[in-house]
Design a protein around this motif. Sequence first.
Motif, PDB file in Angstrom:
ATOM      1  N   ILE A 153      52.692  30.890 -33.875  1.00  7.43           N
ATOM      2  CA  ILE A 153      51.367  31.464 -33.637  1.00  7.43           C
ATOM      3  C   ILE A 153      50.311  30.771 -34.487  1.00  7.43           C
ATOM      4  CG2 ILE A 153      49.979  33.583 -33.784  1.00  7.43           C
ATOM      5  CD1 ILE A 153      52.528  35.162 -33.245  1.00  7.43           C
ATOM      6  N   ALA A 154      50.696  30.349 -35.701  1.00 10.72           N
ATOM      7  CA  ALA A 154      49.744  29.707 -36.608  1.00 10.72           C
ATOM      8  C   ALA A 154      49.271  28.360 -36.075  1.00 10.72           C
ATOM      9  CB  ALA A 154      50.369  29.532 -37.990  1.00 10.72           C
ATOM     10  N   GLN A 155      50.079  27.724 -35.229  1.00  9.07           N
ATOM     11  CA  GLN A 155      49.700  26.417 -34.694  1.00  9.07           C
ATOM     12  C   GLN A 155      48.727  26.516 -33.526  1.00  9.07           C
ATOM     13  OE1 GLN A 155      53.064  23.631 -34.109  1.00  9.07           O
ATOM     14  NE2 GLN A 155      54.287  25.045 -35.312  1.00  9.07           N
ATOM     15  N   ILE A 156      48.578  27.712 -32.982  1.00 11.42           N
ATOM     16  CA  ILE A 156      47.682  27.910 -31.840  1.00 11.42           C
ATOM     17  C   ILE A 156      46.253  28.113 -32.334  1.00 11.42           C
ATOM     18  CG2 ILE A 156      47.193  29.373 -29.845  1.00 11.42           C
ATOM     19  CD1 ILE A 156      50.151  30.183 -29.896  1.00 11.42           C
ATOM     20  N   ASP A 157      45.282  27.525 -31.650  1.00  8.87           N
ATOM     21  CA  ASP A 157      43.882  27.727 -32.030  1.00  8.87           C
ATOM     22  C   ASP A 157      43.505  29.194 -31.867  1.00  8.87           C
ATOM     23  OD1 ASP A 157      43.482  25.086 -32.608  1.00  8.87           O
ATOM     24  OD2 ASP A 157      42.678  24.577 -30.632  1.00  8.87           O
ATOM     25  N   TRP A 158      42.833  29.733 -32.861  1.00 11.76           N
ATOM     26  CA  TRP A 158      42.354  31.119 -32.805  1.00 11.76           C
ATOM     27  C   TRP A 158      40.896  31.079 -32.358  1.00 11.76           C
ATOM     28  CZ3 TRP A 158      44.585  34.652 -37.222  1.00 11.76           C
ATOM     29  CH2 TRP A 158      45.990  34.535 -37.223  1.00 11.76           C
ATOM     30  N   GLU A 159      40.688  31.294 -31.083  1.00  9.95           N
ATOM     31  CA  GLU A 159      39.352  31.182 -30.511  1.00  9.95           C
ATOM     32  C   GLU A 159      38.589  32.502 -30.624  1.00  9.95           C
ATOM     33  OE1 GLU A 159      38.661  28.291 -29.786  1.00  9.95           O
ATOM     34  OE2 GLU A 159      40.453  27.250 -29.093  1.00  9.95           O
ATOM     35  N   ILE A 160      37.270  32.413 -30.475  1.00  5.67           N
ATOM     36  CA  ILE A 160      36.408  33.590 -30.506  1.00  5.67           C
ATOM     37  C   ILE A 160      35.701  33.695 -29.160  1.00  5.67           C
ATOM     38  CG2 ILE A 160      34.429  34.699 -31.615  1.00  5.67           C
ATOM     39  CD1 ILE A 160      35.171  33.214 -34.160  1.00  5.67           C
ATOM     40  N   TYR A 161      35.817  34.866 -28.545  1.00  9.48           N
ATOM     41  CA  TYR A 161      35.218  35.084 -27.236  1.00  9.48           C
ATOM     42  C   TYR A 161      34.288  36.296 -27.264  1.00  9.48           C
ATOM     43  CZ  TYR A 161      38.756  31.907 -25.328  1.00  9.48           C
ATOM     44  OH  TYR A 161      39.540  30.814 -25.059  1.00  9.48           O
ATOM     45  N   GLN A 162      33.287  36.240 -26.428  1.00 11.69           N
ATOM     46  CA  GLN A 162      32.396  37.371 -26.218  1.00 11.69           C
ATOM     47  C   GLN A 162      32.577  37.849 -24.789  1.00 11.69           C
ATOM     48  OE1 GLN A 162      28.265  36.645 -27.024  1.00 11.69           O
ATOM     49  NE2 GLN A 162      27.578  38.521 -26.046  1.00 11.69           N
ATOM     50  N   LYS A 163      32.878  39.138 -24.639  1.00  7.86           N
ATOM     51  CA  LYS A 163      33.098  39.668 -23.309  1.00  7.86           C
ATOM     52  C   LYS A 163      31.783  40.174 -22.744  1.00  7.86           C
ATOM     53  CE  LYS A 163      36.302  42.512 -20.660  1.00  7.86           C
ATOM     54  NZ  LYS A 163      37.513  43.360 -20.691  1.00  7.86           N
ATOM     55  N   THR A 164      31.409  39.633 -21.602  1.00  8.16           N
ATOM     56  CA  THR A 164      30.197  40.028 -20.903  1.00  8.16           C
ATOM     57  C   THR A 164      30.581  40.469 -19.499  1.00  8.16           C
ATOM     58  OG1 THR A 164      28.909  38.413 -22.166  1.00  8.16           O
ATOM     59  CG2 THR A 164      27.876  39.343 -20.209  1.00  8.16           C
ATOM     60  N   GLU A 195      32.872  41.235 -16.764  1.00  6.89           N
ATOM     61  CA  GLU A 195      34.241  40.798 -16.510  1.00  6.89           C
ATOM     62  C   GLU A 195      34.517  39.408 -17.062  1.00  6.89           C
ATOM     63  OE1 GLU A 195      36.604  42.686 -15.203  1.00  6.89           O
ATOM     64  OE2 GLU A 195      35.157  44.328 -15.119  1.00  6.89           O
ATOM     65  N   ALA A 196      33.465  38.730 -17.531  1.00  6.53           N
ATOM     66  CA  ALA A 196      33.617  37.351 -18.004  1.00  6.53           C
ATOM     67  C   ALA A 196      33.842  37.316 -19.516  1.00  6.53           C
ATOM     68  CB  ALA A 196      32.380  36.542 -17.640  1.00  6.53           C
ATOM     69  N   GLU A 197      34.574  36.303 -19.971  1.00  2.45           N
ATOM     70  CA  GLU A 197      34.775  36.054 -21.390  1.00  2.45           C
ATOM     71  C   GLU A 197      34.238  34.666 -21.711  1.00  2.45           C
ATOM     72  OE1 GLU A 197      38.863  36.599 -22.351  1.00  2.45           O
ATOM     73  OE2 GLU A 197      38.746  38.790 -22.259  1.00  2.45           O
ATOM     74  N   ILE A 198      33.278  34.621 -22.650  1.00  3.17           N
ATOM     75  CA  ILE A 198      32.618  33.366 -22.998  1.00  3.17           C
ATOM     76  C   ILE A 198      33.102  32.920 -24.369  1.00  3.17           C
ATOM     77  CG2 ILE A 198      30.404  32.220 -23.367  1.00  3.17           C
ATOM     78  CD1 ILE A 198      29.138  34.416 -21.628  1.00  3.17           C
ATOM     79  N   GLU A 199      33.621  31.695 -24.462  1.00  2.05           N
ATOM     80  CA  GLU A 199      34.077  31.157 -25.738  1.00  2.05           C
ATOM     81  C   GLU A 199      32.871  30.786 -26.599  1.00  2.05           C
ATOM     82  OE1 GLU A 199      36.921  27.592 -27.534  1.00  2.05           O
ATOM     83  OE2 GLU A 199      36.911  28.034 -25.372  1.00  2.05           O
ATOM     84  N   LEU A 200      32.884  31.235 -27.855  1.00  2.00           N
ATOM     85  CA  LEU A 200      31.764  31.003 -28.771  1.00  2.00           C
ATOM     86  C   LEU A 200      32.125  29.904 -29.755  1.00  2.00           C
ATOM     87  CD1 LEU A 200      30.750  34.716 -29.499  1.00  2.00           C
ATOM     88  CD2 LEU A 200      29.879  33.188 -27.724  1.00  2.00           C
ATOM     89  N   ASP A 201      31.827  28.666 -29.393  1.00  2.00           N
ATOM     90  CA  ASP A 201      32.183  27.528 -30.247  1.00  2.00           C
ATOM     91  C   ASP A 201      31.356  27.473 -31.524  1.00  2.00           C
ATOM     92  OD1 ASP A 201      34.141  26.542 -28.532  1.00  2.00           O
ATOM     93  OD2 ASP A 201      32.659  25.495 -27.306  1.00  2.00           O
ATOM     94  N   ASP A 202      30.132  28.032 -31.487  1.00  2.00           N
ATOM     95  CA  ASP A 202      29.241  27.928 -32.637  1.00  2.00           C
ATOM     96  C   ASP A 202      29.227  29.195 -33.495  1.00  2.00           C
ATOM     97  OD1 ASP A 202      28.073  29.501 -30.736  1.00  2.00           O
ATOM     98  OD2 ASP A 202      26.057  28.637 -30.930  1.00  2.00           O
ATOM     99  N   HIS A 203      30.193  30.104 -33.262  1.00  2.00           N
ATOM    100  CA  HIS A 203      30.242  31.339 -34.051  1.00  2.00           C
ATOM    101  C   HIS A 203      30.639  31.004 -35.494  1.00  2.00           C
ATOM    102  CE1 HIS A 203      31.428  35.355 -35.404  1.00  2.00           C
ATOM    103  NE2 HIS A 203      30.752  35.824 -34.362  1.00  2.00           N
ATOM    104  N   PRO A 204      30.004  31.673 -36.495  1.00  2.00           N
ATOM    105  CA  PRO A 204      30.302  31.379 -37.908  1.00  2.00           C
ATOM    106  C   PRO A 204      31.779  31.511 -38.266  1.00  2.00           C
ATOM    107  CG  PRO A 204      28.355  32.770 -37.735  1.00  2.00           C
ATOM    108  CD  PRO A 204      28.934  32.680 -36.359  1.00  2.00           C
ATOM    109  N   LEU A 205      32.504  32.378 -37.570  1.00  2.00           N
ATOM    110  CA  LEU A 205      33.920  32.568 -37.883  1.00  2.00           C
ATOM    111  C   LEU A 205      34.799  31.441 -37.343  1.00  2.00           C
ATOM    112  CD1 LEU A 205      34.532  36.399 -37.352  1.00  2.00           C
ATOM    113  CD2 LEU A 205      34.708  35.119 -39.491  1.00  2.00           C
TER     114      LEU A 205
END
Length: 201
Positions: A62-73, A75-85
Amino acid sequence: MSVISSIRQSLATWIAPEARAMPQQVADALTVRSSSGTSVTEASALTASAVFAAIRVISETIAQIDWEIYQKTGEAEIELDDHPLRRLLDEEPNPEMTAFSWRIAMLTSYYLHGNMLAEIERNQGGQPVGLWWVHPSRVSVHRDPLGMMYYAVTSPDGLNPVRVEAADMFHVPLLASDGVTGRGLVQRARNSFGLLLGMEE
């Protein structure tokens, strides 16, 4: 001592093998006894080859997988590449750990103790600038008279608890019956662990 300084001190203790001695009161609190009479702790559970191998394979995978950040809008999920986290999760959560080593610590805590916990360090603008892993033995969940949940985080010796607001703690519980505090394998599988440890002695 600030919470962040306390966490840094705890990390230094956890990372250095020669300094990993756990205070007796903390060790007692983490010890559960199986039906076979064998004491089961995080340290003793990991001495069982099957437990160590399982935790290692799951955590490292699990540690080798990228931990992405998404915003749910909707039914859609948008990946937030510029999120501070994003940088903290994928590159460097704090100056003393890589993203991989931080994830391993978080996932090991998650499976063994039922809770992955990290103190969120923020700058003056309130933006997250650090994620500091905290061992579950040092954390307890409380509610103040107004019903607001907060975390009490002790120093590495188990003393001097400091209040940390819920908004400043990254917490993922495992199978929490109350929806807040998880229970890990050390508690849930203590009898199986006890038998396994007894067979390997």
